[in-house]
Design an enzyme around this catalytic site. Structure first.
Site, PDB file in Angstrom:
ATOM      1  N   HIS A 142       3.414   1.853  11.742  1.00 54.54           N
ATOM      2  CA  HIS A 142       2.168   1.773  12.430  1.00 54.54           C
ATOM      3  C   HIS A 142       1.914   2.700  13.646  1.00 54.54           C
ATOM      4  O   HIS A 142       0.677   2.756  14.224  1.00 54.54           O
ATOM      5  CB  HIS A 142       2.444   0.276  13.225  1.00 54.54           C
ATOM      6  CG  HIS A 142       2.683  -0.676  12.401  1.00 54.54           C
ATOM      7  ND1 HIS A 142       4.201  -1.166  12.308  1.00 54.54           N
ATOM      8  CD2 HIS A 142       2.255  -1.649  11.524  1.00 54.54           C
ATOM      9  CE1 HIS A 142       4.392  -2.043  11.598  1.00 54.54           C
ATOM     10  NE2 HIS A 142       3.107  -2.505  11.127  1.00 54.54           N
TER      11      HIS A 142
ATOM     12  N   CYS B 171       0.963  -1.196   0.106  1.00 56.98           N
ATOM     13  CA  CYS B 171      -0.024   0.087   0.100  1.00 56.98           C
ATOM     14  C   CYS B 171       0.924   1.068   0.007  1.00 56.98           C
ATOM     15  O   CYS B 171       2.016   1.291   0.161  1.00 56.98           O
ATOM     16  CB  CYS B 171      -0.770   0.064   1.292  1.00 56.98           C
ATOM     17  SG  CYS B 171       0.068  -0.042   2.920  1.00 56.98           S
TER      18      CYS B 171
ATOM     19  N   SER C 175       1.948  -5.224   3.432  1.00 59.27           N
ATOM     20  CA  SER C 175       3.326  -5.222   3.702  1.00 59.27           C
ATOM     21  C   SER C 175       4.223  -6.174   2.982  1.00 59.27           C
ATOM     22  O   SER C 175       5.564  -6.355   3.320  1.00 59.27           O
ATOM     23  CB  SER C 175       3.528  -5.332   5.401  1.00 59.27           C
ATOM     24  OG  SER C 175       2.772  -6.464   5.686  1.00 59.27           O
TER      25      SER C 175
ATOM     26  N   THR D 225      -6.536   0.650  11.333  1.00 57.26           N
ATOM     27  CA  THR D 225      -6.777   0.769  10.206  1.00 57.26           C
ATOM     28  C   THR D 225      -6.867  -0.608   9.260  1.00 57.26           C
ATOM     29  O   THR D 225      -7.366  -0.660   7.982  1.00 57.26           O
ATOM     30  CB  THR D 225      -5.519   1.506   9.365  1.00 57.26           C
ATOM     31  OG1 THR D 225      -4.304   0.902   9.905  1.00 57.26           O
ATOM     32  CG2 THR D 225      -5.611   3.117   9.933  1.00 57.26           C
TER      33      THR D 225
ATOM     34  N   ASN E 271      -3.415  -7.071   8.581  1.00 56.17           N
ATOM     35  CA  ASN E 271      -4.039  -6.839   7.643  1.00 56.17           C
ATOM     36  C   ASN E 271      -3.997  -8.336   6.757  1.00 56.17           C
ATOM     37  O   ASN E 271      -4.781  -8.755   6.196  1.00 56.17           O
ATOM     38  CB  ASN E 271      -3.674  -5.745   6.750  1.00 56.17           C
ATOM     39  CG  ASN E 271      -2.700  -5.900   5.859  1.00 56.17           C
ATOM     40  OD1 ASN E 271      -2.547  -6.312   4.848  1.00 56.17           O
ATOM     41  ND2 ASN E 271      -1.373  -5.671   6.339  1.00 56.17           N
TER      42      ASN E 271
ATOM     43  N   HIS F  19      -1.749  -4.954  19.594  1.00 59.88           N
ATOM     44  CA  HIS F  19      -1.270  -4.563  18.111  1.00 59.88           C
ATOM     45  C   HIS F  19      -0.459  -3.210  18.293  1.00 59.88           C
ATOM     46  O   HIS F  19      -0.974  -2.303  19.161  1.00 59.88           O
ATOM     47  CB  HIS F  19      -2.180  -4.549  17.065  1.00 59.88           C
ATOM     48  CG  HIS F  19      -1.889  -4.313  15.906  1.00 59.88           C
ATOM     49  ND1 HIS F  19      -1.530  -2.977  15.497  1.00 59.88           N
ATOM     50  CD2 HIS F  19      -1.513  -5.345  14.957  1.00 59.88           C
ATOM     51  CE1 HIS F  19      -0.983  -3.179  14.077  1.00 59.88           C
ATOM     52  NE2 HIS F  19      -0.862  -4.334  13.706  1.00 59.88           N
TER      53      HIS F  19
ATOM     54  N   HIS G  78       5.248  -5.246   9.141  1.00 63.01           N
ATOM     55  CA  HIS G  78       5.020  -6.375   9.720  1.00 63.01           C
ATOM     56  C   HIS G  78       5.453  -7.390   8.500  1.00 63.01           C
ATOM     57  O   HIS G  78       4.538  -8.230   8.253  1.00 63.01           O
ATOM     58  CB  HIS G  78       3.791  -6.684  10.150  1.00 63.01           C
ATOM     59  CG  HIS G  78       3.721  -5.967  11.379  1.00 63.01           C
ATOM     60  ND1 HIS G  78       2.504  -5.725  11.909  1.00 63.01           N
ATOM     61  CD2 HIS G  78       4.490  -5.527  12.595  1.00 63.01           C
ATOM     62  CE1 HIS G  78       2.463  -4.841  13.122  1.00 63.01           C
ATOM     63  NE2 HIS G  78       3.836  -4.759  13.759  1.00 63.01           N
TER      64      HIS G  78
ATOM     65  N   GLU H 168      -0.050  -0.657  16.514  1.00 66.67           N
ATOM     66  CA  GLU H 168      -1.148   0.474  15.800  1.00 66.67           C
ATOM     67  C   GLU H 168      -2.024   0.944  17.189  1.00 66.67           C
ATOM     68  O   GLU H 168      -2.242   2.036  17.415  1.00 66.67           O
ATOM     69  CB  GLU H 168      -1.923   0.398  14.731  1.00 66.67           C
ATOM     70  CG  GLU H 168      -2.641   1.582  14.335  1.00 66.67           C
ATOM     71  CD  GLU H 168      -3.342   1.304  13.188  1.00 66.67           C
ATOM     72  OE1 GLU H 168      -2.974   0.407  12.177  1.00 66.67           O
ATOM     73  OE2 GLU H 168      -4.503   1.783  12.932  1.00 66.67           O
TER      74      GLU H 168
HETATM   75  O1  10D Z   1      -0.359  -5.585  11.209  1.00 71.00           O
HETATM   76  P1  10D Z   1      -0.562  -4.504  10.007  1.00 71.00           P
HETATM   77  O2  10D Z   1      -1.551  -5.178   9.074  1.00 71.00           O
HETATM   78  O3  10D Z   1      -1.047  -3.292  10.887  1.00 71.00           O
HETATM   79  O4  10D Z   1       0.841  -3.895   9.489  1.00 71.00           O
HETATM   80  P2  10D Z   1       1.560  -4.327   8.169  1.00 71.00           P
HETATM   81  O5  10D Z   1       2.882  -3.966   8.558  1.00 71.00           O
HETATM   82  O6  10D Z   1       1.541  -5.904   7.990  1.00 71.00           O
HETATM   83  O7  10D Z   1       0.837  -3.530   7.088  1.00 71.00           O
HETATM   84  C1  10D Z   1       0.973  -2.195   7.128  1.00 71.00           C
HETATM   85  C2  10D Z   1      -0.098  -1.662   7.992  1.00 71.00           C
HETATM   86  C3  10D Z   1       0.267  -0.424   8.703  1.00 71.00           C
HETATM   87  C4  10D Z   1       1.667   0.180   8.601  1.00 71.00           C
HETATM   88  C5  10D Z   1      -0.808  -0.076   9.792  1.00 71.00           C
HETATM   89  F1  10D Z   1      -1.698   0.812   9.077  1.00 71.00           F
HETATM   90 FE1  SF4 Z   2      -1.040   0.744   4.329  1.00 65.84          FE
HETATM   91 FE2  SF4 Z   2      -1.506   0.812   6.980  1.00 65.84          FE
HETATM   92 FE3  SF4 Z   2      -1.346   2.931   5.418  1.00 65.84          FE
HETATM   93 FE4  SF4 Z   2      -3.497   1.431   5.053  1.00 65.84          FE
HETATM   94  S1  SF4 Z   2      -3.192   2.699   6.987  1.00 65.84           S
HETATM   95  S2  SF4 Z   2      -2.071   2.498   3.809  1.00 65.84           S
HETATM   96  S3  SF4 Z   2      -2.397  -0.384   5.372  1.00 65.84           S
HETATM   97  S4  SF4 Z   2       0.418   1.697   6.022  1.00 65.84           S
END
Ligand code: 10D
Ligand code: SF4
Length: 338
Positions: free
Chosen positions: A83, A21, A276, A173, A233, A133, A50, A135
């Protein structure tokens, strides 16, 4: 269509969008840029995102991942993960004489700002999210006296508020959209005056990846989600695939974790990846599947994505000088990185 496919009907449904993303892309590039600009080591508080492969790759380039701010030597540069962190962590960094780069995703920062705003207006804030978590630890830290965590519909019964006419829900999120709506419905039944966030807290990337996996879940007997165990996610994509009808759905970090037995009796395999996850890992999974007769790949497209974020503003300043000055200012007792 290949000969193998024509005779066996075996195929892969590949989700779009999947993988990186905008917030992850920005955070990973930020670590790389910081390493280029300032040289190793760059400390990163918590895994930048992550993903095992991303972390291992950045470690090889000179990033040092730590869980606590105190682990970073004074006078160093520390980056905060995508996060987000609680305000107290910024304070710890100041106390520890660290120069900081904040790689918090702007969409996480948006939720932090909502929390601050509702706390100022003295609302009780019900933060829907997963206990422990990173975040939710960061978001809760913006207004610990006003926020309580609601970890799914089963948590609703225990929620108590001061004034039921002044309650708002916010969320992590990266949650399951459907499960969050169940939680919100249960909260609304309990508190009819519950206020909703001004805009979606579950981000566009989370929503789109779930939409795509839902579409393929009806047709794929097996869904393989590429992602790490600690990625919220990514884990949600496994759950959504199963709820959408996939007989089996599994999370793997790498292609070599796929079990041949999962393919038994399977004609259609769905493939997707968490926000991620670099796409090279998905390509390796597709290769693995192609070697076993699943070479025909169809894209299941649920949304277009074009959003990008500019790099953290601190990368435009001279952080080495700043770190050295911070140490000098307090008597120069720390390890200089200059
Ligand atoms: O565990 P997660 O889905 O919050 O984090 P991941 O680092 O896998 O994916 C990006 C998401 C973020 C940084 C939270 F928005
Ligand atoms: Fe990516 Fe987390 Fe930002 Fe969504 S909130 S765009 S999953 S880093």
């Amino acid at each position: 269509m290949g000969r193998m496919t024509a005779s066996s009907g075996r195929r892969v449904l590949l989700a779009a969008p999947r993988g990186y993303c905008a917030g992850v892309d920005r955070a990973v590039i930020a670590v790389e840029k910081a390493l280029e600009q300032y040289g190793a080591p760059i400390y990163v508080r918590h895994e930048i995102v992550h993903n095992k492969y991303v972390v291992q790759t950045l470690e090889k380039k000179g990033a040092i991942f730590v869980e606590r701010t105190e682990e970073v030597p004074p006078g160093s540069i520390v980056m905060f993960s995508a996060h987000g962190v609680a305000p107290v962590v910024h304070e710890e960094a100041r106390q520890g004489r660290l120069a900081t780069i904040d790689a918090t995703c702007p969409l996480v920062t948006k939720v932090h700002k909502e929390a601050v705003r509702y706390a100022k207006e003295d609302y009780d804030i019900l933060l829907i999210g997963h206990e422990g978590h990173e975040e939710v630890i960061g978001t809760s830290g913006e207004a610990p006296d006003h926020i309580q965590l609601v970890d799914g519909p089963e948590d609703v019964a225990k929620v108590e508020v001061r004034d039921p006419s002044k309650v708002v829900w916010l969320s992590q999120t990266t949650l399951s959209v459907d499960e969050t709506m169940e939680t919100v419905d249960a909260l609304k039944t309990k508190f009819p005056g519950l206020v909703s966030p001004p805009s979606d807290d579950i981000c566009y990337a989370t929503q789109n990846r779930q939409l795509a996996v839902k579409q393929m879940g009806a047709d794929a007997e097996l869904v393989i989600v590429v992602g790490s165990r600690n990625s919220s996610n990514s884990k949600r994509l496994v759950e959504v695939a199963k709820l959408a009808g996939a007989r089996e759905a599994h999370l793997v970090d790498f292609a070599d974790e796929i079990d041949e037995a999962w393919l038994e009796g399977v004609t259609t395999v769905g493939v997707t990846s968490g926000a991620s996850v670099p796409d090279v890992l998905v390509e390796q999974v597709l290769q693995w599947l192609a070697e076993r007769g699943y070479g025909d790949v169809e894209i299941v497209k649920a949304a277009e994505e074009s959003i990008t974020f500019s790099l953290p503003k601190e990368l435009r300043r001279d952080l080495r000088e700043e770190a050295a000055a911070l140490v000098a200012e307090r008597g120069g007792s720390g390890t200089s990185v200059a």
